[in-house]
Enzyme design. Structure first.
Site, mmCIF file in Angstrom:
data_model
loop_
_atom_site.group_PDB
_atom_site.id
_atom_site.type_symbol
_atom_site.label_atom_id
_atom_site.label_comp_id
_atom_site.label_asym_id
_atom_site.label_seq_id
_atom_site.Cartn_x
_atom_site.Cartn_y
_atom_site.Cartn_z
ATOM 1 N N PHE A 149 79.888 -63.230 24.434
ATOM 2 C CA PHE A 149 79.509 -64.541 23.895
ATOM 3 C C PHE A 149 78.599 -64.300 22.716
ATOM 4 O O PHE A 149 77.563 -63.650 22.843
ATOM 5 C CB PHE A 149 78.783 -65.424 24.915
ATOM 6 C CG PHE A 149 78.456 -66.776 24.330
ATOM 7 C CD1 PHE A 149 79.401 -67.791 24.326
ATOM 8 C CD2 PHE A 149 77.229 -67.006 23.725
ATOM 9 C CE1 PHE A 149 79.121 -69.025 23.744
ATOM 10 C CE2 PHE A 149 76.942 -68.247 23.140
ATOM 11 C CZ PHE A 149 77.893 -69.251 23.156
ATOM 12 N N ASP A 234 74.119 -57.083 20.278
ATOM 13 C CA ASP A 234 73.792 -58.503 20.209
ATOM 14 C C ASP A 234 72.725 -58.771 21.273
ATOM 15 O O ASP A 234 73.021 -58.892 22.455
ATOM 16 C CB ASP A 234 75.049 -59.344 20.448
ATOM 17 C CG ASP A 234 74.773 -60.836 20.315
ATOM 18 O OD1 ASP A 234 73.592 -61.216 20.158
ATOM 19 O OD2 ASP A 234 75.727 -61.634 20.374
ATOM 20 N N LYS A 263 67.179 -66.900 19.727
ATOM 21 C CA LYS A 263 66.591 -67.560 20.892
ATOM 22 C C LYS A 263 65.064 -67.415 20.967
ATOM 23 O O LYS A 263 64.368 -68.165 20.316
ATOM 24 C CB LYS A 263 67.318 -67.108 22.155
ATOM 25 C CG LYS A 263 68.771 -67.614 22.119
ATOM 26 C CD LYS A 263 69.530 -67.458 23.410
ATOM 27 C CE LYS A 263 70.840 -68.256 23.320
ATOM 28 N NZ LYS A 263 72.044 -67.483 23.504
HETATM 29 C C1 PLP Z 1 73.197 -67.646 22.580
HETATM 30 C C2 PLP Z 1 73.807 -66.422 22.046
HETATM 31 C C3 PLP Z 1 74.294 -66.362 20.725
HETATM 32 C C4 PLP Z 1 74.369 -67.575 19.830
HETATM 33 O O1 PLP Z 1 73.158 -68.163 19.564
HETATM 34 P P1 PLP Z 1 73.087 -69.671 19.003
HETATM 35 O O2 PLP Z 1 71.654 -69.833 18.621
HETATM 36 O O3 PLP Z 1 73.515 -70.570 20.111
HETATM 37 O O4 PLP Z 1 74.014 -69.735 17.853
HETATM 38 C C5 PLP Z 1 74.755 -65.147 20.268
HETATM 39 N N1 PLP Z 1 74.756 -64.053 21.054
HETATM 40 C C6 PLP Z 1 74.318 -64.088 22.325
HETATM 41 C C7 PLP Z 1 74.332 -62.840 23.133
HETATM 42 C C8 PLP Z 1 73.851 -65.268 22.873
HETATM 43 O O5 PLP Z 1 73.450 -65.308 24.144
#
Ligand code: PLP
Length: 417
Positions: A149, A234, A263
């Site tokens: 994700f 990520d 985040k």
């Molecule tokens: C939440 C998330 C994203 C995307 O972040 P947004 O601020 O919602 O665009 C990307 N990578 C990971 C691993 C995430 O958990």
């Protein structure tokens, strides 16, 4: 009927009705209307208090309305908030330096949302592939893991293995190859001379708090180095203390070539993200190659810097490690037959619920009635990822509430059979 029911109950209905009537139906929230947050707690319209075991998918790792961060925000907002990158500001440099020192990488590029940080990573990886690795133009490939994700842009959902995230949104950008998560041999087979990067979460959050086999990331690091493939982690969700380390890849002593952060980087107050990378990766960007109107704005930089300082000063990674171990211990001690597995690292914990017993959604609704907010993921997993400042006593009350919630959703007789 009491005075408070008369005056507040209709308000909740109307807040939900308004969203329902005027908003797109792209979420399915729990039926609670929140009006206030402080530390690990949230309050609804009726003044009912909830323990926040979700922290907005890690965005609120430092707790709600953390005074030091609110102070940084308000002071900066009164001084200078937005300038665009057409000018320098006194706030951006210190923020970037802190990002690099904390991650052990050379340069940082600030964006706003996690998806934008990942998009930045994709652009950097491709350009690095052409410029540095010598991949023929237009041929660069990025390998991703099944169950990933990385956000909701059209390019990113194009490489999602979640059918719903893709359905109806194509055509998608080419150049992505999927391999099973946690499988080093599959990754090696997928690598070609055109492979620019492997983009991977150290623990898959949205997929249901999926922890890869021990040694996976270390083997991936070795493989990427050997084949001259960038390892891009990520860490939008796992980063900044969540798993008990500043970066989750530190659990295996791995330094990636680049990371994406988001985040928690916004201190629970703003969307702040960044792509942080090795010198030769970041140097593919020249003026005009990439940008964002809001990325790196003084307000975001001030809050981001304050958040990173808080993370270090309070030893929140260590706290997440300690409290996460305690949380998992207490969850296992419930010895509830519906709990199939408790997994995760630090304060990123997934509780796998036996679907014959109840859906994770039903458990989350029952938890809400017990004054604890969580969120189901993938129908069977209850996510427990509270602010990193949670205390042992608060963990005890969350676990006790889960015990009561499990008892309330379904009689144990079903499993006894
Ligand atoms: C939440 C998330 C994203 C995307 O972040 P947004 O601020 O919602 O665009 C990307 N990578 C990971 C691993 C995430 O958990």
């Amino acid at each position: 009927m009491t005075q408070s029911t008369l005056s507040t109950a209709p308000a909740t209905a109307s807040a939900i009705e308004l969203e329902d009537r005027w908003g797109a139906h792209n979420y399915h929230p729990l039926p609670v209307v929140l009006t206030r947050g402080e530390g690990v707690y949230l309050w609804d319209e009726q003044g009912r208090r909830y323990l926040d075991m979700m922290s907005a998918y890690s965005a609120v790792s430092f707790g709600h309305s953390r005074p030091e961060l609110v102070e940084a925000l308000t002071q900066q907002a009164q001084r200078l908030a937005i300038t665009s990158r057409a000018y320098h500001t006194d706030r951006l440099g210190p923020f970037l330096e802190k990002l690099c020192r904390l991650t052990g990488l050379a340069r940082a590029l600030p964006m706003n949302t996690g998806a934008e940080a990942v998009e930045t990573a994709i652009k950097a990886a491709r350009k690095w592939g052409y410029r540095v690795k010598g991949v023929p133009q237009g041929q660069a490939q990025i390998i991703v893991a099944a169950g990933n994700f990385a956000g909701r842009t059209t390019t990113i959902v194009g490489f999602s293995s979640e059918a719903q995230y893709r359905d109806g949104f194509g055509p998608f950008a080419p150049g992505f190859v999927e391999v099973p998560y946690g499988d080093v041999a599959a990754l090696e087979r997928a690598i070609t001379p055109h492979t620019a990067a492997f983009l991977v979460e150290p623990i898959q959050g949205e997929a249901g708090i999926v922890v890869p086999p021990a040694g996976y990331l270390r083997a991936v690091r070795e493989l990427c180095t050997r084949h001259r493939v960038l390892l891009i982690c990520d860490e939008v969700q796992t980063g900044l203390g969540r798993t008990g380390r500043v970066l989750a890849c530190e659990h295996e002593g791995v330094l990636p070539d680049a990371v994406t952060l988001g985040k928690a980087l916004g201190g629970g107050l703003l969307p702040v993200s960044a792509f942080v990378a090795r010198e030769d990766v970041m140097s593919v960007f020249g003026p005009g190659d990439h940008g964002s109107t809001f990325g790196g704005n003084p307000l975001a930089a001030a809050v981001g810097l304050a958040a990173l300082e808080l993370l270090e000063r309070e030893g929140l990674s260590e706290q997440a490690e300690r409290q996460g171990r305690y949380l998992r211990e207490r969850l296992l001690a419930l010895q509830h037959p519906a709990v199939r597995e408790v997994r995760g690292k630090g304060l990123l914990v997934g509780v796998e619920i036996d679907p014959r017993f109840a859906s994770a959604r039903a458990v989350c609704e029952a938890l809400m009635a017990e004054g604890v907010l969580s969120k189901d993921t993938h129908h069977t997993v209850v996510r427990l990822a509270p602010p990193l400042v949670i205390t042992g006593a608060q963990i005890d009350s969350a676990v006790a509430a889960l015990g009561r919630a499990l008892r309330s959703v379904e009689p144990d007789s079903r499993l006894a059979a």
